[in-house]
Design a protein around this motif. Structure first.
Motif, PDB file in Angstrom:
ATOM      1  N   ALA A  11       0.828  -1.213   0.000  1.00 24.64           N
ATOM      2  CA  ALA A  11       0.000   0.000   0.000  1.00 24.64           C
ATOM      3  C   ALA A  11       0.857   1.256   0.000  1.00 24.64           C
ATOM      4  CB  ALA A  11      -0.934  -0.004   1.211  1.00 24.64           C
ATOM      5  N   THR A  12       2.103   1.115   0.494  1.00 26.23           N
ATOM      6  CA  THR A  12       3.026   2.248   0.538  1.00 26.23           C
ATOM      7  C   THR A  12       4.284   1.883  -0.220  1.00 26.23           C
ATOM      8  OG1 THR A  12       2.186   2.954   2.692  1.00 26.23           O
ATOM      9  CG2 THR A  12       4.337   3.788   2.023  1.00 26.23           C
ATOM     10  N   ILE A  13       4.766   2.807  -1.039  1.00 27.79           N
ATOM     11  CA  ILE A  13       5.955   2.568  -1.845  1.00 27.79           C
ATOM     12  C   ILE A  13       6.817   3.819  -1.830  1.00 27.79           C
ATOM     13  CG2 ILE A  13       4.935   3.323  -4.031  1.00 27.79           C
ATOM     14  CD1 ILE A  13       6.373   0.910  -5.324  1.00 27.79           C
ATOM     15  N   TYR A  14       8.129   3.655  -2.019  1.00 31.53           N
ATOM     16  CA  TYR A  14       9.050   4.783  -1.999  1.00 31.53           C
ATOM     17  C   TYR A  14       9.335   5.273  -3.420  1.00 31.53           C
ATOM     18  CZ  TYR A  14      10.037   3.547   2.870  1.00 31.53           C
ATOM     19  OH  TYR A  14       9.929   3.275   4.213  1.00 31.53           O
ATOM     20  N   THR A  15       9.664   6.551  -3.524  1.00 30.94           N
ATOM     21  CA  THR A  15      10.046   7.106  -4.822  1.00 30.94           C
ATOM     22  C   THR A  15      11.251   6.336  -5.370  1.00 30.94           C
ATOM     23  OG1 THR A  15      11.397   8.785  -3.695  1.00 30.94           O
ATOM     24  CG2 THR A  15       9.172   9.424  -4.357  1.00 30.94           C
ATOM     25  N   ILE A 121       2.779   7.129  -1.869  1.00 25.58           N
ATOM     26  CA  ILE A 121       4.188   7.203  -2.253  1.00 25.58           C
ATOM     27  C   ILE A 121       4.918   8.103  -1.265  1.00 25.58           C
ATOM     28  CG2 ILE A 121       5.815   7.890  -4.054  1.00 25.58           C
ATOM     29  CD1 ILE A 121       3.631   7.355  -6.098  1.00 25.58           C
ATOM     30  N   LEU A 122       5.973   7.578  -0.675  1.00 28.94           N
ATOM     31  CA  LEU A 122       6.790   8.331   0.274  1.00 28.94           C
ATOM     32  C   LEU A 122       8.157   8.618  -0.336  1.00 28.94           C
ATOM     33  CD1 LEU A 122       6.094   6.376   3.589  1.00 28.94           C
ATOM     34  CD2 LEU A 122       4.941   8.437   2.760  1.00 28.94           C
ATOM     35  N   GLU A 123       8.778   9.680   0.158  1.00 25.98           N
ATOM     36  CA  GLU A 123      10.137   9.996  -0.273  1.00 25.98           C
ATOM     37  C   GLU A 123      11.062   8.840   0.092  1.00 25.98           C
ATOM     38  OE1 GLU A 123      13.292  13.715   0.149  1.00 25.98           O
ATOM     39  OE2 GLU A 123      11.932  13.275   1.796  1.00 25.98           O
ATOM     40  N   ALA A 124      11.938   8.479  -0.822  1.00 30.41           N
ATOM     41  CA  ALA A 124      12.853   7.367  -0.584  1.00 30.41           C
ATOM     42  C   ALA A 124      13.707   7.647   0.658  1.00 30.41           C
ATOM     43  CB  ALA A 124      13.749   7.155  -1.802  1.00 30.41           C
ATOM     44  N   PRO A 125      13.980   6.627   1.470  1.00 27.34           N
ATOM     45  CA  PRO A 125      14.789   6.834   2.674  1.00 27.34           C
ATOM     46  C   PRO A 125      16.191   7.323   2.337  1.00 27.34           C
ATOM     47  CG  PRO A 125      13.694   4.696   2.723  1.00 27.34           C
ATOM     48  CD  PRO A 125      13.530   5.235   1.342  1.00 27.34           C
ATOM     49  N   TYR A 126      16.710   8.214   3.172  1.00 32.14           N
ATOM     50  CA  TYR A 126      18.092   8.654   3.045  1.00 32.14           C
ATOM     51  C   TYR A 126      18.708   8.737   4.437  1.00 32.14           C
ATOM     52  CZ  TYR A 126      15.961  13.216   4.168  1.00 32.14           C
ATOM     53  OH  TYR A 126      15.234  14.222   4.745  1.00 32.14           O
ATOM     54  N   ARG A 150      24.952   4.182  15.344  1.00 33.95           N
ATOM     55  CA  ARG A 150      23.745   3.697  14.682  1.00 33.95           C
ATOM     56  C   ARG A 150      23.258   4.771  13.709  1.00 33.95           C
ATOM     57  NH1 ARG A 150      19.677   2.503  19.203  1.00 33.95           N
ATOM     58  NH2 ARG A 150      18.448   1.571  17.526  1.00 33.95           N
ATOM     59  N   ALA A 151      22.883   4.333  12.527  1.00 34.71           N
ATOM     60  CA  ALA A 151      22.424   5.259  11.484  1.00 34.71           C
ATOM     61  C   ALA A 151      20.909   5.151  11.337  1.00 34.71           C
ATOM     62  CB  ALA A 151      23.102   4.931  10.159  1.00 34.71           C
ATOM     63  N   PHE A 152      20.273   6.292  11.088  1.00 33.48           N
ATOM     64  CA  PHE A 152      18.815   6.344  10.969  1.00 33.48           C
ATOM     65  C   PHE A 152      18.416   7.128   9.724  1.00 33.48           C
ATOM     66  CE2 PHE A 152      19.815   5.767  15.406  1.00 33.48           C
ATOM     67  CZ  PHE A 152      18.892   4.832  15.848  1.00 33.48           C
ATOM     68  N   ASP A 153      17.306   6.706   9.124  1.00 33.62           N
ATOM     69  CA  ASP A 153      16.783   7.485   8.003  1.00 33.62           C
ATOM     70  C   ASP A 153      15.821   8.544   8.520  1.00 33.62           C
ATOM     71  OD1 ASP A 153      14.312   6.299   8.499  1.00 33.62           O
ATOM     72  OD2 ASP A 153      14.450   4.897   6.840  1.00 33.62           O
ATOM     73  N   GLN A 154      15.195   9.284   7.588  1.00 37.35           N
ATOM     74  CA  GLN A 154      14.331  10.394   7.993  1.00 37.35           C
ATOM     75  C   GLN A 154      13.029   9.933   8.642  1.00 37.35           C
ATOM     76  OE1 GLN A 154      14.664   9.212   4.952  1.00 37.35           O
ATOM     77  NE2 GLN A 154      13.197  10.031   3.478  1.00 37.35           N
ATOM     78  N   TYR A 155      12.768   8.618   8.564  1.00 36.36           N
ATOM     79  CA  TYR A 155      11.573   8.075   9.211  1.00 36.36           C
ATOM     80  C   TYR A 155      11.913   7.423  10.546  1.00 36.36           C
ATOM     81  CZ  TYR A 155       9.968   8.663   4.407  1.00 36.36           C
ATOM     82  OH  TYR A 155       9.667   9.185   3.175  1.00 36.36           O
TER      83      TYR A 155
END
Length: 206
Positions: A11-15, A121-126, A150-155
């Motif tokens: 139901a949710t997909i990234y750019t 559609i969500l912005e691709a993780p960075y 530890r690294a984290f994305d914007q979500y």
């Protein structure tokens, strides 16, 4: 003639990711129809980009904007169409598809000649943040300190396993790196006097 549309994807997909719309054209009767009398129009929303489409060769051809059917559709026959797109902009696009029978077809129910499929559609993780711990720990002469990054994305998802962390140690502070490389845990040995504070701060956004 009836048309149904659905999305083959979460139901949710990234750019930047691709997904597929599934369309099904069904002849519900009351009589057989020529495929050449039926076209399917699909004007894609701006959040997605057309990549490809497929339909059985004996049942017509497709391209950007829709399909033209072929052959004969007897009562109960179905034609499956797949349209592959790429998510290019964040949003909640609704793709509305319409089947268009021409004037030679008697269609007793025009209300089922269109359908819609939606996706988020969500912005691709960075890489948004890197947190190193412990932070501000006091260590003494020849103490060993184990640091974990530890690294984290914007979500706020932990993506440590998906990135390579490179450490830049300030040797002027008397810190010597014992273990290096693309690892998330490192040991350091301190040559600074007792009770001095070795502060590890967030490396920041890449």
């Amino acid at each position: 003639i009836k048309l149904t549309a659905s999305v083959v994807s979460p139901a949710t997909i990234y750019t930047g990711k691709t997904f597929t719309y599934n369309l099904v054209v069904t002849n519900l009767g009351p009589s057989p129809v020529l495929g050449t009398s039926i076209s399917v129009s699909d004007i894609l929303p701006p959040e997605v980009r057309y990549l490809d489409s497929a339909i059985a060769s004996e049942n017509g051809s497709c391209g950007a904007g829709g399909c033209t059917l072929a052959g004969t559709l007897n009562v109960g026959d179905k034609v499956a169409i797949t349209i592959t797109v790429m998510a290019v902009n964040p949003g909640s696009p609704v793709n509305t598809v319409t089947v268009n029978p021409d004037s030679t077809i008697v269609d007793p129910n025009l209300s089922n000649n269109h359908d819609s499929a939606s996706v988020t559609i969500l912005e691709a993780p960075y890489l948004n943040n890197i947190i190193v711990s412990p932070d501000g720990k006091i260590i003494g002469y020849n103490d060993h300190l184990s640091l974990t990054a530890r690294a984290f994305d914007q979500y706020a998802n932990d993506i440590t396993s998906q990135v390579t962390l490179v450490w830049d140690v300030d040797h002027r502070a008397g810190i010597s790196l014992l273990v290096a490389g693309a690892q998330s845990t490192f040991s350091v040995i301190s040559a600074i006097p007792d009770y001095e504070t070795f502060t590890v701060t967030e490396i920041g956004r890449a």
